[in-house]
Enzyme design. Structure first.
Site, short mmCIF file in Angstrom:
data_model
loop_
_atom_site.label_atom_id
_atom_site.label_comp_id
_atom_site.label_asym_id
_atom_site.label_seq_id
_atom_site.Cartn_x
_atom_site.Cartn_y
_atom_site.Cartn_z
N CYS A 80 -3.41 4.38 7.41
CA CYS A 80 -3.56 3.71 8.70
C CYS A 80 -2.42 4.01 9.66
O CYS A 80 -2.50 3.72 10.85
CB CYS A 80 -3.67 2.20 8.50
SG CYS A 80 -5.14 1.72 7.59
N ASN A 103 0.79 -1.22 0.00
CA ASN A 103 0.00 0.00 0.00
C ASN A 103 0.82 1.28 0.00
O ASN A 103 0.31 2.35 -0.32
CB ASN A 103 -0.94 0.01 1.21
CG ASN A 103 -0.23 -0.34 2.51
OD1 ASN A 103 0.49 -1.33 2.58
ND2 ASN A 103 -0.43 0.45 3.54
N GLY A 122 -14.33 -2.42 0.03
CA GLY A 122 -15.18 -1.60 -0.83
C GLY A 122 -14.69 -0.19 -1.05
O GLY A 122 -14.73 0.33 -2.17
#
Length: 379
Positions: free
Chosen positions: A322, A149, A199
């Site tokens: 995060c 990521n 999602g």
């Protein structure tokens, strides 16, 4: 506005929002109820399971709808570990996994499991040989992400899958939250036993996602209560979330199929624009995921650059959302042995199919002006 933080979250598509609203208004019955309203909701939920399965090329009973990547990763890792601890308590993962994977492994260590954290090479890729050498007789789980990521590096999932395919007591989990819809990965006959997607990374809604669990695999559930989703995830299902999530899946798969080179072309343009800026050092090697590019501007605080661009209505990130509010050093960039002036000054651009070449040109001009202005101030 130029939005270049799509790996943190994406803008929901109008079609996704419309499907969520319609289902919320018209199919609000509890799918566990035996009256007609509940049966209609159950029928729609089963249809969502089948459509998600068709998009992934798997069986509908292998789909568990979740609240997103973090829950999916936790359920996969803790579920496998706790259900199979009688077989062994050894887990393998990498040093550059998402925090939800690393924290799950740390939690299991406190319960008596042992975890091998594999290093990556200077490009950010796990070596298949290291995986092979780390596997023990008591290894119950291997968890490796598809796309990193922060760096956008692509892990050798296909090779690792073939490596563990014939190991009946070692399960293979892949976190594909960053890869689905941008970089192809086939599940059928891949050796992958568990697979996570989210999602809100694909223009869907926050709080939606799924975990693929290969038929025949047993998980220890995180939630106990009712019998929903084959006892793996108790609680009344988020029907509107599941339907809208499948809509987002279908739309991004269509984009990937019909515009195969779009993100690749944007990435190449972005790399060229950044290469000519002397102060910029690109951290993502060529040939990786087309939607993520990590770079550093040594000597400049990344948050200063970020906020200067924000004033020009351009949005990107310093690292993974995060962990962006934690230590200034990027653990991922430290893992590939970059010097500290680059690990502390890293920025990440993450693209979507909604971004354009014009946005990249404007961003490049703006970044040059920001660097020039800051250098004059510092001088």
């Amino acid at each position: 506005m130029i939005y270049f933080d799509n790996s943190a979250t994406t803008k929901p598509l109008p079609e996704v929002l419309a499907s969520f609203q319609k289902v919320s208004q018209e199919y609000y019955g509890n799918s566990s109820s035996i009256h007609r309203f509940g049966m209609e909701a159950d029928k729609l939920l089963r249809k969502a399971h089948q459509q998600a399965a068709d998009l992934l090329g798997v069986k509908s009973k292998e789909i568990i709808f979740t609240s997103g990547g973090t829950e999916g990763n936790n359920l996969a890792i803790k579920g496998i570990a706790l259900a199979n601890q009688h077989r062994g308590k050894h887990i393998i993962t990498s040093e550059i996994e998402h925090p939800s994977v690393l924290a799950s492994c740390k939690a299991l260590e406190s319960l008596g499991f042992t975890v091998t954290y594999l290093p990556v090479d200077q490009t950010g890729v796990v070596k298949v040989k290291d995986v092979e050498e780390a596997i023990q007789k008591d290894t119950v789980l291997l968890s490796i992400m598809h796309i990193n990521n922060e760096l956008g590096t692509i892990q050798p999932i296909e090779e690792i899958g073939q490596l563990v395919k014939d190991l009946p007591t070692t399960y293979f989990h892949v976190d594909d939250v960053q890869g689905f819809g941008k970089t192809k990965l086939k599940l059928e006959n891949s050796g992958i036993d568990l697979y996570t997607i989210s999602g809100h990374k694909i223009h869907g809604l926050k709080g939606t996602g799924l975990l693929y669990v290969k038929e025949g695999i047993n998980l220890f559930p995180l939630f106990h209560g009712g019998t929903q989703q084959m006892n793996y995830r108790s609680g009344t299902e988020n029907l509107a979330g599941a339907v809208s999530f499948v809509k987002a899946m279908r739309l991004i798969v269509e984009h990937q199929k019909n515009h195969q080179d779009y993100l690749v072309d944007l990435h190449e343009q972005l790399r060229k624009e950044l290469t000519v800026i002397p102060e910029v050092k690109i951290n993502t090697i060529e040939g990786q995921a087309p939607h993520i590019l990590n770079f550093s501007i040594p000597g400049y605080k990344p948050e200063v650059i970020l906020h200067a661009l924000e004033e020009r209505n351009i949005f990107l990130s310093t690292k993974s959302a995060c962990s962006s509010k934690k230590s200034v050093d990027s653990a991922v960039l430290k893992a590939i042995n970059l010097p500290r002036d680059r690990t502390r000054s890293a920025l990440r651009i993450s693209l979507s199919y909604q971004n354009t070449a014009g946005e990249i040109e404007l961003f490049s001009r703006s970044l040059k002006k920001v660097i020039k202005k800051l250098s004059q101030t510092m001088g």
